[in-house]
Motif scaffolding. Structure first.
Motif, PDB file in Angstrom:
ATOM      1  N   UNK A  16       1.047  -1.235  -0.055  1.00  0.00           N
ATOM      2  CA  UNK A  16       0.115   0.011   0.009  1.00  0.00           C
ATOM      3  C   UNK A  16       0.830   1.268  -0.080  1.00  0.00           C
ATOM      4  N   UNK A  17       1.856   1.351   0.779  1.00  0.00           N
ATOM      5  CA  UNK A  17       2.866   2.512   0.932  1.00  0.00           C
ATOM      6  C   UNK A  17       3.431   2.703  -0.450  1.00  0.00           C
TER       7      UNK A  17
ATOM      8  N   UNK B  86       3.576  -2.902  -8.560  1.00  0.00           N
ATOM      9  CA  UNK B  86       3.572  -2.474  -9.976  1.00  0.00           C
ATOM     10  C   UNK B  86       2.478  -3.060 -10.569  1.00  0.00           C
ATOM     11  N   UNK B  87       2.073  -4.247 -10.358  1.00  0.00           N
ATOM     12  CA  UNK B  87       0.877  -4.815 -10.932  1.00  0.00           C
ATOM     13  C   UNK B  87      -0.711  -3.837 -10.657  1.00  0.00           C
TER      14      UNK B  87
ATOM     15  N   UNK C  74       4.272   5.872  -5.385  1.00  0.00           N
ATOM     16  CA  UNK C  74       5.007   5.252  -6.671  1.00  0.00           C
ATOM     17  C   UNK C  74       6.611   5.581  -6.907  1.00  0.00           C
ATOM     18  N   UNK C  75       6.825   6.695  -6.512  1.00  0.00           N
ATOM     19  CA  UNK C  75       8.306   7.151  -6.639  1.00  0.00           C
ATOM     20  C   UNK C  75       9.265   6.144  -5.866  1.00  0.00           C
TER      21      UNK C  75
ATOM     22  N   UNK D  15      17.485   2.262  -1.515  1.00  0.00           N
ATOM     23  CA  UNK D  15      17.526   1.905  -0.119  1.00  0.00           C
ATOM     24  C   UNK D  15      16.524   0.917   0.317  1.00  0.00           C
ATOM     25  N   UNK D  16      15.291   1.141  -0.445  1.00  0.00           N
ATOM     26  CA  UNK D  16      14.102   0.416   0.086  1.00  0.00           C
ATOM     27  C   UNK D  16      14.098  -1.067  -0.689  1.00  0.00           C
ATOM     28  N   UNK D  17      14.743  -1.124  -1.838  1.00  0.00           N
ATOM     29  CA  UNK D  17      14.892  -2.217  -2.523  1.00  0.00           C
ATOM     30  C   UNK D  17      15.999  -3.294  -1.782  1.00  0.00           C
TER      31      UNK D  17
END
Length: 494
Positions: free
Chosen positions: A81-82, A108-109, A87-88, A94-96
């Motif tokens: 949800x976040x 993305x879906x 979407x940016x 870092x999040x990845x």
């Protein structure tokens, strides 16, 4: 220039209580009624340290609101949800490194199904087509339906929680004061309040408390005959399964009897199934759609069923996500009119729609988030089961209290024996005896429950509804407060 209205006499007001729609004045909603208003007042005093109460906090057991009582949200759902909301962040390096890969893929879906690419834009009035398709797939899987075309996404309406879907159904059903809706007694006051607001008639049928709050067709027949003898046109039958406030889970044979009754009597079935994940007994949850399909009656029994993200193990009440489904037997013209009702509200909120999508399409085995999701789900549901058992067992040790097994949902609905002196005291205060009991429990023990009179109950009986949602580590302390209060109450009014 703003005109001052201060000091104008009541009678000079254009919009005052005497000129309100009488249906609004007559509607009641005990789950957030007078007891809860008083609880909020006490809570403010506690926060300001300006009180003489023998407790330091209010435990709100009046409503099925798990996260208010510190239930943790499902990690995967909140992470996705976040990202969908912002979407940016999907390409944030870092999040990845922090979030699991399937979180990004799912975000993305979901975004690919939003034409505008933004959750801040209006959607289709029934909700995003991609999410309605996932709901249709969920129903097909859940009910083991062989024909994938049987559940049409166009028959699914996403809503701001299940409640607006129920209200739209009642708005469409109730034509005037002669129309009635059969509701269980006890019932969730969404139904009684909404029927009153729509100007219809409540047609109560009693659940059998001594038989675990079972539903008996003979009682349905009695209730229907009594209503029709009064000239009431009974339009629909409400079934809440698992039960609220009673917590029972219907057996398959019982459901078959209900479907036969609806078909035989020409009554629409409104199946409130929002607690379908909350089952703590050996009886499994079965949807009315599945049972009707196995009886080869989907083409003859008209049905609307409801589900929500507020219950189950999600507890995402504040997201306001839900849906209703029109069964194949519903007239296509009704679907068009339900669309019109939905379009008046433009569209359901998008965060709620996304949460519905995640509810019906959670991580699958083999995906990176599956193990964590499954562990969190299991921990919540197993803890709820333990708390349900502990609550019912404790209530049944108290003098003058009897409580049926909580097979499902989030509540217990015990019978309480109120001493005659307490009944007299309640009369002096002009409130129902079980409301007086609940008010005393609030002011003496800091526990906010709902009196049984707010749900309806068999004449001559008294109840209260309480959730078993307090955190498990605090449950013993909460139950001690219940027991101490009850014993003191019974002694005081002996």
């Amino acid at each position: 220039m703003r005109l001052a209205s201060v000091g104008l006499p009541h009678a000079s007001k254009i919009f005052n209580v005497s000129t309100l729609n009488k249906n609004v004045l007559n509607a009641e909603y005990a789950v957030r009624g007078a007891i809860v208003i008083r609880a909020d007042e006490i809570n403010k005093q506690l926060q300001n340290n300006n009180h003489k109460f023998p407790f330091n906090d209010i435990v709100f057991c009046n409503i099925g609101n798990p996260q208010q009582l510190r239930q943790k949200p499902i990690t995967f759902f909140r992470n996705v949800l976040s990202l969908v909301t912002s979407p940016e962040l999907i390409d944030n390096a870092g999040l990845q490194q922090t979030l699991k890969p399937d979180v990004f893929q799912r975000a993305r879906t979901i975004l690919s199904g939003i034409d505008s690419g933004s959750t801040g834009a209006y959607t289709h009035s029934q909700g995003l087509p991609s999410i309605r398709k996932n709901v249709a797939n969920f129903i097909t899987r859940r009910d083991n339906i062989d024909d994938p075309e049987l559940i049409n996404p166009d028959s699914i309406f996403l809503t701001d929680g299940a409640s607006p879907g129920v209200q739209n159904g009642l708005k469409a059903l109730i034509r005037d004061h002669n129309d009635g809706i059969m509701i269980p007694i006890p019932q969730y006051p969404l139904y009684s309040a909404s029927i009153t607001l729509c100007g219809g008639q409540q047609v109560g049928y009693l659940l059998n408390e001594q038989d675990g709050w079972s539903l008996e067709v003979e009682e349905l027949e009695r209730s229907l005959k009594e209503a029709t003898d009064k000239g009431i046109n009974v339009r629909a039958l409400v079934i809440i399964n698992p039960g609220n406030p009673t917590g029972q889970v219907l057996s398959k044979s019982n459901m078959e009897n209900v479907i036969d009754f609806c078909e035989r009597r020409g009554v629409l079935l409104l199946a409130d199934e929002v607690y379908q994940e909350n089952v703590y007994h050996e009886k499994p949850f079965l949807s009315f759609l599945k049972v009707a399909e196995e009886m080869n009656k989907l083409d003859t029994v008209e049905m609307i069923s409801y589900h929500s993200v507020s219950k189950g193990f999600l507890g995402e009440c504040g997201r306001r996500g839900g849906y209703f489904h029109l069964s194949p037997a519903i007239d296509p013209g009704v679907r068009d009119q339900m669309y019109k009702l939905s379009s008046i509200n433009l569209c359901p909120n998008v965060d709620g729609q996304i949460m519905v999508d995640l509810m019906v399409n959670p991580p699958k085995k083999g995906e990176e988030s599956y193990e964590q999701y499954n562990d969190e789900k299991h921990q919540i549901l197993s803890s709820l089961k333990r708390r349900a058992v502990k609550l019912v067992d404790t209530l049944n040790t108290l003098d003058g209290v009897s409580c049926q097994t909580a097979e499902g949902a989030m509540y217990a609905f015990p019978t309480i024996t109120i001493p005659p002196k307490a009944v007299e005291e309640a009369k002096k205060k002009n409130i129902a005896p079980d409301a007086y009991y609940a008010l005393c429990m609030l002011e003496e023990a800091g526990l906010c429950v709902v009196p049984g009179s707010g749900f309806g109950q068999k004449n001559g009986t008294y109840h209260f509804r309480t959730t078993f949602l307090p955190p498990e580590e605090k449950m013993d302390a909460v139950l001690t407060r219940v027991a101490v209060f009850h014993n003191n109450f019974m002694t005081r009014f002996a």
